[in-house]
Design a protein around this motif. Structure first.
Motif, mmCIF file in Angstrom:
data_model
loop_
_atom_site.group_PDB
_atom_site.id
_atom_site.type_symbol
_atom_site.label_atom_id
_atom_site.label_comp_id
_atom_site.label_asym_id
_atom_site.label_seq_id
_atom_site.Cartn_x
_atom_site.Cartn_y
_atom_site.Cartn_z
ATOM 1 N N CYS A 129 46.245 37.674 41.794
ATOM 2 C CA CYS A 129 45.007 37.366 41.075
ATOM 3 C C CYS A 129 44.024 36.787 42.087
ATOM 4 C CB CYS A 129 45.278 36.387 39.945
ATOM 5 S SG CYS A 129 46.385 37.060 38.678
ATOM 6 N N ASP A 131 39.928 36.029 43.225
ATOM 7 C CA ASP A 131 38.509 35.885 42.908
ATOM 8 C C ASP A 131 37.729 36.983 43.639
ATOM 9 O OD1 ASP A 131 35.692 34.842 43.473
ATOM 10 O OD2 ASP A 131 36.436 33.273 42.127
ATOM 11 N N PRO A 132 36.762 37.632 42.968
ATOM 12 C CA PRO A 132 35.998 38.694 43.614
ATOM 13 C C PRO A 132 35.242 38.251 44.870
ATOM 14 C CG PRO A 132 35.616 38.718 41.245
ATOM 15 C CD PRO A 132 36.423 37.479 41.551
ATOM 16 N N PRO A 151 39.217 43.902 36.996
ATOM 17 C CA PRO A 151 39.208 42.548 36.428
ATOM 18 C C PRO A 151 40.398 42.319 35.494
ATOM 19 C CG PRO A 151 37.073 43.611 36.167
ATOM 20 C CD PRO A 151 38.026 44.665 36.640
ATOM 21 N N GLN A 153 42.315 38.883 32.993
ATOM 22 C CA GLN A 153 42.086 37.614 32.307
ATOM 23 C C GLN A 153 43.264 36.684 32.536
ATOM 24 O OE1 GLN A 153 39.259 37.059 30.259
ATOM 25 N NE2 GLN A 153 39.899 34.938 30.281
ATOM 26 N N ASP A 159 40.912 30.655 31.794
ATOM 27 C CA ASP A 159 40.352 31.858 31.192
ATOM 28 C C ASP A 159 38.888 32.101 31.529
ATOM 29 O OD1 ASP A 159 40.289 29.508 29.610
ATOM 30 O OD2 ASP A 159 39.792 30.650 27.817
ATOM 31 N N ARG A 162 36.787 34.066 37.004
ATOM 32 C CA ARG A 162 36.743 35.508 37.264
ATOM 33 C C ARG A 162 37.791 35.859 38.317
ATOM 34 N NH1 ARG A 162 32.053 38.305 39.303
ATOM 35 N NH2 ARG A 162 32.407 36.915 41.026
ATOM 36 N N ASP A 164 40.149 39.402 39.914
ATOM 37 C CA ASP A 164 40.591 40.789 39.908
ATOM 38 C C ASP A 164 42.098 40.805 40.065
ATOM 39 O OD1 ASP A 164 38.046 41.921 39.650
ATOM 40 O OD2 ASP A 164 37.725 41.914 41.818
#
Length: 179
Positions: A129, A131-132, A151, A153, A159, A162, A164
């Motif tokens: 997971c 972060d962009p 993306p 969740q 939650d 953000r 990916d």
């Protein structure tokens, strides 16, 4: 200490011990090192995260390893399997102390823990997971052969963050070119 120990060329990967906490707290207080793993935290908040990881090893047998430099015994970071309740998949995640970044420790430790996740834990996929805006983690994921799956969740209380979902299957991992 409860859990496995993995040795690589330069590293020992093992569950956290109390002696790891000072460097863990330094990492979690550092604005850049902690930016994408919960943000900078005072020692009291870092303590809770540290204890969560230790408790996960004890109760579930799955948590991030403390990454130790074999030559010096220095704690370098945390990398490994992570599956909190409600998580979007079976993750191998990472966070390195600022003085351990850019030295290849991330790819060395993550490779060993992905092997562990597939070979010992029996996982069929590994995700990360990311972060962009976290380009260093994206580059590490790419070096591992993972790709951006779009993306995803995270569960509460994360939650609103953000992220990916990067990842790959066990078959992709085993078929990748090896250096």
């Amino acid at each position: 200490m409860t859990g496995p120990v993995i040795e690589t060329a330069r590293l020992t990967l093992r569950p956290a011990t109390m002696e790891d906490f000072p460097r863990w707290a330094e990492m979690m207080a550092h604005p850049e090192a902690a930016k994408f793993i919960g943000g900078p935290q005072p020692p009291e908040a870092a303590w809770r995260g540290f204890m969560t990881m230790a408790g996960a090893w004890s109760l579930t047998g799955v948590a991030m390893f403390s990454v130790i430099e074999r030559d010096t015994g220095l704690w370098l970071g945390r990398i490994g399997p992570w599956t909190p309740l409600g998580w979007p998949g079976t993750e191998v995640g990472w966070g390195l102390h600022p003085d351990a970044q850019g030295k290849g420790y991330g790819v060395e430790a993550a490779t060993a823990t992905i092997d562990y996740a597939f070979d010992v834990l029996g996982w069929t996929e590994v995700i990360h997971c990311i972060d962009p805006d976290n380009t260093p983690s994206q580059r590490l994921a790419e070096r591992l052969g993972s790709r951006n799956l779009g993306p995803t969740q995270l569960p509460p209380p994360f939650d609103a963050v953000r992220v990916d979902r990067w990842g790959q299957s066990r078959d992709d991992w085993r078929a990748r070119p090896r250096a």
